[in-house]
Write a protein that holds these residues in place. Structure first.
Motif, PDB file in Angstrom:
ATOM      1  N   LEU A 143      -6.702   6.510  -8.079  1.00  0.00           N
ATOM      2  CA  LEU A 143      -5.978   6.752  -6.817  1.00  0.00           C
ATOM      3  C   LEU A 143      -4.477   6.753  -7.050  1.00  0.00           C
ATOM      4  O   LEU A 143      -3.931   5.841  -7.688  1.00  0.00           O
ATOM      5  CB  LEU A 143      -6.348   5.663  -5.793  1.00  0.00           C
ATOM      6  N   HIS A 144      -3.792   7.784  -6.498  1.00  0.00           N
ATOM      7  CA  HIS A 144      -2.321   7.815  -6.434  1.00  0.00           C
ATOM      8  C   HIS A 144      -1.638   7.524  -7.774  1.00  0.00           C
ATOM      9  O   HIS A 144      -0.655   6.782  -7.823  1.00  0.00           O
ATOM     10  CB  HIS A 144      -1.829   6.832  -5.372  1.00  0.00           C
ATOM     11  N   TYR A 164      -3.802   9.527   7.588  1.00  0.00           N
ATOM     12  CA  TYR A 164      -4.289   8.161   7.375  1.00  0.00           C
ATOM     13  C   TYR A 164      -3.653   7.260   8.436  1.00  0.00           C
ATOM     14  O   TYR A 164      -2.430   7.311   8.638  1.00  0.00           O
ATOM     15  CB  TYR A 164      -3.899   7.720   5.955  1.00  0.00           C
ATOM     16  N   ARG A 199      -7.313  10.945  -4.699  1.00  0.00           N
ATOM     17  CA  ARG A 199      -8.306  10.438  -5.651  1.00  0.00           C
ATOM     18  C   ARG A 199      -8.766  11.466  -6.680  1.00  0.00           C
ATOM     19  O   ARG A 199      -8.808  12.658  -6.402  1.00  0.00           O
ATOM     20  CB  ARG A 199      -9.517   9.908  -4.877  1.00  0.00           C
ATOM     21  N   PRO A 213       0.827  -1.229   0.000  1.00  0.00           N
ATOM     22  CA  PRO A 213       0.000   0.000   0.000  1.00  0.00           C
ATOM     23  C   PRO A 213       0.857   1.274   0.000  1.00  0.00           C
ATOM     24  O   PRO A 213       0.710   2.114   0.875  1.00  0.00           O
ATOM     25  CB  PRO A 213      -0.830  -0.146   1.270  1.00  0.00           C
ATOM     26  N   TYR A 214       1.765   1.384  -0.961  1.00  0.00           N
ATOM     27  CA  TYR A 214       2.545   2.601  -1.184  1.00  0.00           C
ATOM     28  C   TYR A 214       3.535   2.909  -0.056  1.00  0.00           C
ATOM     29  O   TYR A 214       3.879   4.070   0.176  1.00  0.00           O
ATOM     30  CB  TYR A 214       1.621   3.821  -1.409  1.00  0.00           C
ATOM     31  N   TYR A 243       4.873   5.517   5.877  1.00  0.00           N
ATOM     32  CA  TYR A 243       4.071   5.057   7.011  1.00  0.00           C
ATOM     33  C   TYR A 243       4.963   5.159   8.251  1.00  0.00           C
ATOM     34  O   TYR A 243       5.897   4.377   8.404  1.00  0.00           O
ATOM     35  CB  TYR A 243       3.663   3.594   6.824  1.00  0.00           C
ATOM     36  N   GLU A 263       0.393  12.850   4.566  1.00  0.00           N
ATOM     37  CA  GLU A 263       0.743  13.103   3.158  1.00  0.00           C
ATOM     38  C   GLU A 263       0.446  14.560   2.843  1.00  0.00           C
ATOM     39  O   GLU A 263      -0.708  14.956   2.737  1.00  0.00           O
ATOM     40  CB  GLU A 263      -0.087  12.185   2.255  1.00  0.00           C
ATOM     41  N   HIS A 285       4.554   8.857   0.535  1.00  0.00           N
ATOM     42  CA  HIS A 285       3.566   8.083   1.286  1.00  0.00           C
ATOM     43  C   HIS A 285       4.222   7.227   2.376  1.00  0.00           C
ATOM     44  O   HIS A 285       3.930   6.036   2.507  1.00  0.00           O
ATOM     45  CB  HIS A 285       2.789   7.193   0.314  1.00  0.00           C
ATOM     46  N   MET A 328     -14.923   8.277  -0.899  1.00  0.00           N
ATOM     47  CA  MET A 328     -13.756   9.059  -0.446  1.00  0.00           C
ATOM     48  C   MET A 328     -13.470  10.302  -1.298  1.00  0.00           C
ATOM     49  O   MET A 328     -12.363  10.808  -1.320  1.00  0.00           O
ATOM     50  CB  MET A 328     -12.488   8.182  -0.404  1.00  0.00           C
ATOM     51  N   PHE A 349      -6.161   0.087   6.319  1.00  0.00           N
ATOM     52  CA  PHE A 349      -6.259  -1.090   5.447  1.00  0.00           C
ATOM     53  C   PHE A 349      -5.182  -2.140   5.755  1.00  0.00           C
ATOM     54  O   PHE A 349      -5.178  -3.204   5.142  1.00  0.00           O
ATOM     55  CB  PHE A 349      -6.171  -0.688   3.965  1.00  0.00           C
ATOM     56  N   ASP A 406      -8.782   8.826   7.772  1.00  0.00           N
ATOM     57  CA  ASP A 406      -8.353   8.831   6.372  1.00  0.00           C
ATOM     58  C   ASP A 406      -9.007  10.060   5.752  1.00  0.00           C
ATOM     59  O   ASP A 406     -10.050   9.972   5.102  1.00  0.00           O
ATOM     60  CB  ASP A 406      -8.824   7.532   5.683  1.00  0.00           C
ATOM     61  N   GLN A 455      -3.163  14.800   4.129  1.00  0.00           N
ATOM     62  CA  GLN A 455      -4.000  13.614   4.298  1.00  0.00           C
ATOM     63  C   GLN A 455      -3.466  12.852   5.506  1.00  0.00           C
ATOM     64  O   GLN A 455      -2.307  12.445   5.535  1.00  0.00           O
ATOM     65  CB  GLN A 455      -3.913  12.729   3.034  1.00  0.00           C
TER      66      GLN A 455
HETATM   67  C1  GAL Z   1      -4.001   6.783   1.463  1.00  0.00           C
HETATM   68  C2  GAL Z   1      -5.467   6.929   1.179  1.00  0.00           C
HETATM   69  C3  GAL Z   1      -6.160   5.702   1.709  1.00  0.00           C
HETATM   70  C4  GAL Z   1      -5.560   4.436   1.144  1.00  0.00           C
HETATM   71  C5  GAL Z   1      -4.067   4.449   1.346  1.00  0.00           C
HETATM   72  C6  GAL Z   1      -3.377   3.293   0.683  1.00  0.00           C
HETATM   73  O1  GAL Z   1      -3.308   7.890   0.938  1.00  0.00           O
HETATM   74  O2  GAL Z   1      -5.959   8.100   1.760  1.00  0.00           O
HETATM   75  O3  GAL Z   1      -7.545   5.761   1.440  1.00  0.00           O
HETATM   76  O4  GAL Z   1      -5.881   4.339  -0.219  1.00  0.00           O
HETATM   77  O5  GAL Z   1      -3.502   5.618   0.832  1.00  0.00           O
HETATM   78  O6  GAL Z   1      -3.823   2.072   1.155  1.00  0.00           O
END
Ligand code: GAL
Length: 388
Positions: A137-138, A327, A113, A101-102, A214, A353, A212, A244, A331, A286, A325
Motif C-alpha cells: 500500500l502507498h 475515502y 494497493r 495515515p498519510y 484529508y 486521491e 493524500h 481491497m 480508519f 473507500d 480514490q
Molecule cells: C487510502 C486507502 C485506504 C486507507 C487509507 C489510509 O488511500 O484507500 O484504504 O489505507 O488510505 O489509512
C-alpha cells in the motif's frame, strides 16, 4: 530605537526578498506574499526538516514540509471571506514521525494497493514490500510520504510555488530503477493549489503518484464531513475483493450508494457501506472511481466538487488522471490528536486521491502505470477553492 527599526526593517526586507524573489509578487501586494521557510525539527537520524509557507495575494496559505512533502495546513476563505484551515494534520514533526495515515502526504512510488506486493514486468517477477495485510500500500513501509524531499522556491505565473525533488534509488521498497521525481506545489492568486508531478527512470517501473490530503471544508475541528455535498464526474467504479484489490470489473454507479453523479450529501447512503470487522473493513467510502473521458485527459479536467453548506466553502478537483480514490477517513478512530488539540474521529475528513486505478500493474486492461526509460511521467491535479 533607530537601531530596532533598522533590524526589524532588515528582517522584513529579507522576508520580502525571499517572497518576492521566489514568487515575483507584483508591487503593492500585501506583506507575506511569497514563500517563507522555517525549521520544523529533525528526524531521529538528525536530518533537518523544513516547513515552507506559501501565501498568495488573497492571504490564502499552504504550509508544506520537506518530510513526505506533507501539506500540514491549507487556509481557504469561507463565504464571509474568513480564512480557515481545511486539512487534517499536526503542528509538529514528532507527531508525523510517530506515524499517521498519510495526512497530506505525497504518495509513491505506487499509490494505492498492489496485490500480494507482486507484479511481472518485461518477463521479470518483482516483490515489493507488503505493508497492508497481504498487499503493498502507498509505496511500502517507507514510501515517498516518509522521505525527506529537497525543496526550492520557484517562479510561477500568477502565484507562488515550491518545487520538491527526490531520487528514489533502484530497488527502494522493491521497485526497479532509479526514479527522479519532482513535485511542484503552486498556490495561485485565484485560490487554487496546483500540484504538478514529473518523474523519469533508468529502468521500466510502475509509477503512480498522488497527494493524500484529508479535507474537511468546515475545518478539522468541525466534526464529521457527512453533511458535505459531493459530486464525482464518474459513471463507473472499480469494485474490490475483501483485501481491497479490484476484481477487474468497471461497474456502473447507478443504483448504488457510490452514485455521486448528482450533488449528494456524503452521509446520505454511507450506512449502506457496512463495517465488517472480520475483514478489517470499518465501513464507509473507500473506492476508486473511473473518471469520464480518460482518453482526452491532456489537460486537467473536473473530477469532483465538494460543498460545505455550513461554511459555504467549495473545493473543485481537476486532474489529468483516470481514477479518483474517494475515502471517508474510515480508519480514523480517535487515537490521533492533531492541530489545536483536535481528536480525529471516524469520517472527520475526506480524501479525493487523483491517480491511476489500484493494482493497475496487475490489470493489463486498466490504463498503464509503467514508465519506460526515456519517457517522462507527468500528472497534474488542481484543488480550486471558492465559497457560496
Ligand atoms: C487510502 C486507502 C485506504 C486507507 C487509507 C489510509 O488511500 O484507500 O484504504 O489505507 O488510505 O489509512
Amino acid at each position: 530605537m533607530r537601531r530596532r527599526v533598522g533590524i526589524v526593517g532588515l528582517v522584513v526586507s529579507f522576508l520580502y526578498f525571499v517572497g518576492a524573489s521566489a514568487a515575483a509578487a507584483p508591487e503593492g501586494q500585501p506583506m507575506g506574499v511569497g514563500v517563507q521557510k522555517a525549521e520544523f525539527g529533525k528526524t531521529k537520524d538528525g536530518t533537518r526538516v523544513e516547513l515552507y509557507t506559501l501565501t498568495n495575494a488573497h492571504g490564502m496559505k499552504a504550509k508544506i514540509t520537506t518530510y513526505g512533502g506533507v501539506i500540514t495546513e491549507l487556509d481557504a476563505p469561507d463565504r464571509d471571506g474568513k480564512m480557515g484551515d481545511v486539512v487534517l494534520g499536526f503542528d509538529n514533526l514528532n507527531s508525523y514521525l510517530a506515524g499517521d495515515p498519510y495526512f497530506g502526504a505525497l504518495i509513491g512510488r505506487v499509490a494505492n494497493r498492489i496485490a500480494k506486493g507482486h507484479f511481472k514486468l518485461d518477463g521479470k517477477e518483482y516483490a515489493v514490500v507488503k505493508n497492508n495485510g497481504p498487499n503493498a500500500l502507498h509505496g511500502g513501509v517507507k514510501g515517498f510520504d516518509k522521505v525527506i524531499w529537497k525543496a526550492e522556491p520557484v517562479e510561477a505565473k500568477g502565484g507562488v510555488a515550491l518545487q520538491l525533488s527526490y531520487l528514489s534509488p533502484d530497488g527502494e521498497e522493491g521497485y526497479p530503477g532509479n526514479l527522479t521525481v519532482a513535485v511542484t506545489y503552486t498556490l495561485t492568486d485565484d485560490n487554487t493549489l496546483r500540484i504538478d508531478y514529473k518523474a523519469t527512470t533508468d529502468k521500466a517501473t510502475p509509477v503512480n503518484l498522488t497527494n493524500h490530503s484529508y479535507f474537511n471544508l468546515g475545518g478539522p475541528g468541525s466534526g464529521d464531513i457527512l453533511d458535505e455535498v459531493l459530486t464525482i464526474e464518474a459513471d463507473k467504479y472499480t469494485p474490490v475483493d475483501d483485501t481491497m484489490i479490484p476484481t477487474g470489473e468497471l461497474k456502473p454507479v447507478k443504483g448504488t450508494p457510490y452514485d455521486f453523479t448528482k450533488p449528494t450529501k456524503i452521509g446520505a447512503r454511507i450506512d449502506e457501506l457496512k463495517p465488517d470487522p472480520a475483514k478489517d473493513n470499518p465501513g464507509g467510502y473507500d473506492i476508486n472511481y473511473v473518471l469520464r473521458m480518460i482518453e482526452e485527459k491532456k489537460v486537467p479536467q473536473l473530477a469532483a466538487r465538494v460543498h460545505d453548506p455550513k461554511s459555504g466553502r467549495v473545493m473543485e478537483v481537476y486532474t489529468t488522471e483516470p481514477g479518483l480514490q474517494f475515502y471517508t477517513g474510515n480508519f480514523l478512530d480517535g487515537t490521533l490528536t492533531g492541530k489545536n488539540g483536535v481528536v480525529y474521529k471516524k469520517h472527520q475528513a475526506l480524501c479525493l486521491e487523483a491517480d491511476h486505478f489500484p493494482d493497475s500493474v496487475n490489470h493489463p486492461d486498466f490504463p498503464s502505470t509503467i514508465l519506460e526509460p526515456g519517457k517522462t511521467y507527468t500528472q497534474t491535479t488542481i484543488y480550486k477553492f471558492s465559497a457560496k
